[in-house]
Design a protein around this motif. Structure first.
Motif, mmCIF file in Angstrom:
data_model
loop_
_atom_site.group_PDB
_atom_site.id
_atom_site.type_symbol
_atom_site.label_atom_id
_atom_site.label_comp_id
_atom_site.label_asym_id
_atom_site.label_seq_id
_atom_site.Cartn_x
_atom_site.Cartn_y
_atom_site.Cartn_z
ATOM 1 N N SER A 1 0.827 -1.219 0.000
ATOM 2 C CA SER A 1 0.000 0.000 0.000
ATOM 3 C C SER A 1 0.857 1.263 0.000
ATOM 4 O O SER A 1 0.326 2.372 0.000
ATOM 5 C CB SER A 1 -0.927 0.010 1.217
ATOM 6 N N GLY A 2 2.177 1.101 0.048
ATOM 7 C CA GLY A 2 3.077 2.266 0.060
ATOM 8 C C GLY A 2 3.191 2.912 1.426
ATOM 9 O O GLY A 2 3.855 3.925 1.591
ATOM 10 N N ARG A 3 2.524 2.343 2.451
ATOM 11 C CA ARG A 3 2.536 2.978 3.776
ATOM 12 C C ARG A 3 3.892 2.833 4.472
ATOM 13 O O ARG A 3 4.137 3.514 5.469
ATOM 14 C CB ARG A 3 1.430 2.431 4.678
ATOM 15 N N HIS A 4 4.742 1.962 3.959
ATOM 16 C CA HIS A 4 6.093 1.859 4.553
ATOM 17 C C HIS A 4 6.881 3.133 4.282
ATOM 18 O O HIS A 4 7.889 3.387 4.924
ATOM 19 C CB HIS A 4 6.838 0.643 3.988
ATOM 20 N N LEU A 5 6.415 3.925 3.304
ATOM 21 C CA LEU A 5 7.122 5.165 2.977
ATOM 22 C C LEU A 5 6.454 6.379 3.600
ATOM 23 O O LEU A 5 6.985 7.479 3.555
ATOM 24 C CB LEU A 5 7.170 5.341 1.450
ATOM 25 N N GLU B 1 3.850 10.662 -6.843
ATOM 26 C CA GLU B 1 3.198 9.399 -7.189
ATOM 27 C C GLU B 1 2.699 8.681 -5.924
ATOM 28 O O GLU B 1 1.660 8.043 -5.917
ATOM 29 C CB GLU B 1 4.166 8.491 -7.956
ATOM 30 N N LEU B 2 3.495 8.814 -4.861
ATOM 31 C CA LEU B 2 3.133 8.164 -3.599
ATOM 32 C C LEU B 2 1.834 8.760 -3.039
ATOM 33 O O LEU B 2 0.966 8.047 -2.542
ATOM 34 C CB LEU B 2 4.283 8.322 -2.594
ATOM 35 N N THR B 3 1.707 10.085 -3.148
ATOM 36 C CA THR B 3 0.479 10.737 -2.674
ATOM 37 C C THR B 3 -0.718 10.208 -3.460
ATOM 38 O O THR B 3 -1.753 9.861 -2.888
ATOM 39 C CB THR B 3 0.587 12.274 -2.845
ATOM 40 N N LYS B 4 -0.545 10.106 -4.802
ATOM 41 C CA LYS B 4 -1.641 9.576 -5.636
ATOM 42 C C LYS B 4 -1.975 8.151 -5.221
ATOM 43 O O LYS B 4 -3.129 7.762 -5.143
ATOM 44 C CB LYS B 4 -1.207 9.578 -7.109
ATOM 45 N N LEU B 5 -0.909 7.408 -4.958
ATOM 46 C CA LEU B 5 -1.097 5.999 -4.605
ATOM 47 C C LEU B 5 -1.909 5.849 -3.312
ATOM 48 O O LEU B 5 -2.744 4.960 -3.188
ATOM 49 C CB LEU B 5 0.268 5.331 -4.450
ATOM 50 N N THR B 6 -1.667 6.739 -2.361
ATOM 51 C CA THR B 6 -2.401 6.607 -1.097
ATOM 52 C C THR B 6 -3.900 6.907 -1.288
ATOM 53 O O THR B 6 -4.727 6.463 -0.509
ATOM 54 C CB THR B 6 -1.814 7.503 0.021
ATOM 55 N N PHE B 7 -4.239 7.661 -2.348
ATOM 56 C CA PHE B 7 -5.663 7.857 -2.657
ATOM 57 C C PHE B 7 -6.235 6.633 -3.375
ATOM 58 O O PHE B 7 -7.395 6.288 -3.206
ATOM 59 C CB PHE B 7 -5.864 9.081 -3.555
ATOM 60 N N GLU B 8 -5.405 6.017 -4.179
ATOM 61 C CA GLU B 8 -5.905 4.919 -5.025
ATOM 62 C C GLU B 8 -5.858 3.554 -4.338
ATOM 63 O O GLU B 8 -6.503 2.612 -4.779
ATOM 64 C CB GLU B 8 -5.076 4.852 -6.312
#
Ligand SMILES: Nc1ncnc2c1ncn2[C@@H]1O[C@H](COP(=O)(O)OP(=O)(O)OP(=O)(O)O)[C@@H](O)[C@H]1O
Length: 282
Positions: A63-67, A95-102
């Motif tokens: 989910s990218g939350r490790h970053l 991209e990470l910000t977008k990813l946390t929405f998606e």
């Protein structure tokens, strides 16, 4: 549904290893070791494993939350994972910000960690307003009411605070909150924990509906019925490694590892499994 740069599975792990760095007196710790799997867009993956096998760490990385999380972040120490076409090793900040929405992550015991000072309406609305302060109040009201209905909570709970709800109701509010941004991937860590058996099907139906709309699901659960109903494949972890990968019933019929054999025998209470070493058996 696809990210413009994505032309492959929704989620992929290729020989992924993840470590927690040494911290104070705690030594460094390998939480995942050489994990590989692929999950197509619209697919559903279950993740099972004994305590400490790396399930939550896997969800954090995918989910990218490790970053984005707080202290003791795990880091990708080998291989890579990608979610919606973005590498979890080198995703940029934008991209990470977008990813946390998606990509929505429902963390373990999310219902128990709702902000106590917010009402149900505020709790569900918060992610939308954090992203866009000017979001139409009317549209948000409709979205909150729709989600509340989807998790089978009455509209009369809109003005209630978490302390006025049961544990199962709080978990359902956490699920509604996790879905309010309309994610493409929903990653859930034990979504039915604490939910009364009579309303568990709410969660199953919700996940089914989410997939019918093209969403991709990853779910950690000890609930065999749920694994059967909502997952295509299941990834079985034991001591940081994959010990099984495939449809749950095929794995239980011919268990490729003693952890799965114990699960098949117990009928789903996998947390009771201990390695022979752990219980002192040679
Ligand atoms: N913040 C942290 N700092 C250091 N090590 C950690 C941290 N969180 C987890 N670990 C370690 O990483 C490994 C995997 O833990 P993880 O929480 O991912 O397992 P899990 O399968 O989700 O366990 P459970 O079912 O008990 O929640 C374990 O050895 C654990 O001790």
């Amino acid at each position: 549904m696809k990210h413009p740069e994505q032309d492959g599975p929704a989620v992929r792990a290729s020989d992924l290893s993840v470590d927690y760095a040494a911290h104070g007196v705690s030594p460094s710790n390998r939480a995942l070791d050489g994990i590989s799997f692929e999950l197509p867009v619209g697919g559903s993956l279950g993740v099972i494993g004994s305590s400490g096998s790396g399930k939550s760490t896997l969800l954090r990385v995918l989910s990218g939350r490790h970053l984005t999380g707080a202290d003791s972040r795990p880091f990708v120490s080998g291989g890579d994972a990608s979610t919606l076409g973005r590498s979890m090793r080198k995703v940029g900040r934008k991209e990470l910000t977008k990813l946390t929405f998606e990509v929505s992550l429902l963390e373990q015991e999310a219902g128990a960690h709702l902000k106590p000072e917010l009402t149900v309406t505020e709790l569900i609305s918060e992610p939308v307003l954090a992203r866009d302060k000017k979001f139409s109040e009317q549209a948000l009201g409709v979205r909150v009411a729709t989600l509340l209905d989807a998790v089978q909570m009455p509209l009369s709970s809109l003005d209630k605070y978490p302390y006025e709800l049961s544990g199962g109701q709080r978990q359902r509010i956490a699920i509604a909150r996790a879905l309010v941004l309309g994610p493409k991937v929903f990653i859930a860590d034990e979504p039915t924990a604490g939910i009364d058996i009579t309303v568990r099907h709410t969660v199953t139906e919700l996940l089914d509906g989410f997939r019918r709309d093209g969403g991709t699901v990853i779910v950690v659960t000890h609930d065999l019925a749920m694994l059967r109903e909502v997952t295509d494949d299941v990834l079985a972890l034991h001591q940081s490694r994959v010990v099984g990968y495939g449809p749950i019933d095929a794995m239980l019929a011919d268990p490729p590892h003693e952890f799965l054999a114990a699960l098949a025998q117990s009928g789903g209470t996998e947390t009771q499994y201990e390695t022979p070493e752990a219980v002192g058996i040679d």
